[in-house]
Motif scaffolding. Sequence first.
Motif, short mmCIF file in Angstrom:
data_model
loop_
_atom_site.label_atom_id
_atom_site.label_comp_id
_atom_site.label_asym_id
_atom_site.label_seq_id
_atom_site.Cartn_x
_atom_site.Cartn_y
_atom_site.Cartn_z
N UNK A 92 0.84 -1.20 0.00
CA UNK A 92 0.00 0.00 0.00
C UNK A 92 0.87 1.25 0.00
N UNK A 93 0.29 2.36 -0.48
CA UNK A 93 0.99 3.64 -0.53
C UNK A 93 0.05 4.72 -0.03
N UNK A 94 0.44 5.39 1.05
CA UNK A 94 -0.34 6.48 1.62
C UNK A 94 0.58 7.66 1.82
N UNK A 95 0.25 8.78 1.22
CA UNK A 95 0.98 10.04 1.40
C UNK A 95 2.48 9.87 1.16
N UNK A 97 4.33 7.24 1.41
CA UNK A 97 4.96 6.18 2.19
C UNK A 97 4.41 4.85 1.70
N UNK A 98 5.31 3.96 1.27
CA UNK A 98 4.87 2.64 0.82
C UNK A 98 5.10 1.64 1.94
N UNK A 99 4.14 0.73 2.11
CA UNK A 99 4.20 -0.26 3.17
C UNK A 99 3.88 -1.63 2.60
N UNK A 100 4.73 -2.60 2.91
CA UNK A 100 4.50 -4.00 2.56
C UNK A 100 4.16 -4.72 3.85
N UNK A 117 0.61 -9.20 12.29
CA UNK A 117 1.00 -8.54 11.05
C UNK A 117 2.40 -7.96 11.20
N UNK A 118 3.23 -8.18 10.19
CA UNK A 118 4.54 -7.53 10.12
C UNK A 118 4.53 -6.60 8.93
N UNK A 119 5.14 -5.42 9.09
CA UNK A 119 5.15 -4.41 8.04
C UNK A 119 6.52 -3.81 7.89
N UNK A 120 6.82 -3.43 6.64
CA UNK A 120 8.04 -2.68 6.34
C UNK A 120 7.63 -1.47 5.51
N UNK A 121 8.09 -0.28 5.93
CA UNK A 121 7.72 0.97 5.26
C UNK A 121 8.94 1.65 4.67
N UNK A 123 9.94 5.57 2.78
CA UNK A 123 9.43 6.93 2.63
C UNK A 123 8.83 7.39 3.94
N UNK A 124 8.06 8.45 3.89
CA UNK A 124 7.43 8.96 5.09
C UNK A 124 8.38 9.80 5.92
N UNK A 125 7.96 10.19 7.12
CA UNK A 125 8.76 11.07 7.98
C UNK A 125 10.09 10.44 8.38
N UNK A 126 11.13 11.27 8.45
CA UNK A 126 12.43 10.76 8.91
C UNK A 126 12.34 10.42 10.38
N UNK A 127 13.10 9.43 10.79
CA UNK A 127 13.10 9.00 12.17
C UNK A 127 11.98 8.02 12.50
N UNK A 128 11.10 7.77 11.55
CA UNK A 128 10.01 6.84 11.79
C UNK A 128 10.53 5.40 11.67
N UNK A 129 10.06 4.52 12.53
CA UNK A 129 10.46 3.12 12.46
C UNK A 129 10.00 2.54 11.13
N UNK A 130 10.87 1.79 10.48
CA UNK A 130 10.56 1.21 9.17
C UNK A 130 9.92 -0.17 9.28
N UNK A 131 10.21 -0.88 10.36
CA UNK A 131 9.68 -2.22 10.55
C UNK A 131 8.83 -2.25 11.81
N UNK A 132 7.68 -2.90 11.71
CA UNK A 132 6.82 -2.98 12.89
C UNK A 132 6.08 -4.32 12.87
N UNK A 133 5.62 -4.69 14.04
CA UNK A 133 4.81 -5.89 14.22
C UNK A 133 3.58 -5.47 15.03
N UNK A 134 2.42 -5.88 14.55
CA UNK A 134 1.17 -5.58 15.25
C UNK A 134 0.45 -6.88 15.52
N UNK A 135 0.01 -7.06 16.74
CA UNK A 135 -0.80 -8.22 17.12
C UNK A 135 -2.13 -7.72 17.63
N UNK A 136 -3.20 -8.26 17.07
CA UNK A 136 -4.54 -7.95 17.54
C UNK A 136 -5.14 -9.25 18.07
#
Length: 176
Positions: A92-95, A97-100, A117-121, A123-136
């Motif tokens: 996906x691409x929002x503003x 920033x692309x995220x897989x 869910x695991x994500x890699x982003x 682009x976007x704001x500098x200093x933002x984490x590029x990799x994240x994991x979300x559990x719901x």
Amino acid sequence: MTRQLALLGSAVCLVLSAGAACAVDLPLRKAGLWEMKMVRTGGPMPEMTMQHCTDETVDKEMNNNVSPMAKQICSKQDIKKTSTGYVSDSECNVAGMSTTSHAEIIGDFNSAYTMKSTSHSEGGPSGMARDSTTTIEAKWLGACKADQKPGDIMMPGGMKINLKDMEKLKGLIPKR
């Protein structure tokens, strides 16, 4: 107020994630009150627990309203049934920033399910984490409370939004 806006933004992301996954034959959740605990690593969002009052109509409307939004921002959305649940992959691409993302959903939609869910982003704001994991972790609590109607999401701090107001939430998604 800033914290509430951040939580509302998180709820929008949650709705997009769930809606994108639900767009391809995921079962509808059992009607009633669902507690959803969201934990994210690799980002500024705190752990939060929400409650969502739903019914068959709300889940179907959520799928129908969110799917077009997800199609606008996501060039890839694949979901497959597995022996233990479902697997979803998206790009996906929002503003700018692309995220897989890769998500696995296990459990049933009558009593409890977990989405990891695991994500890699890029682009976007500098200093933002590029990799994240979300559990719901979602669990069915029973009937909705007397002061709740289907679509209501009770956020931390007492904030309440209703998913039937999806048109208002669409305005929170940044334009490309």
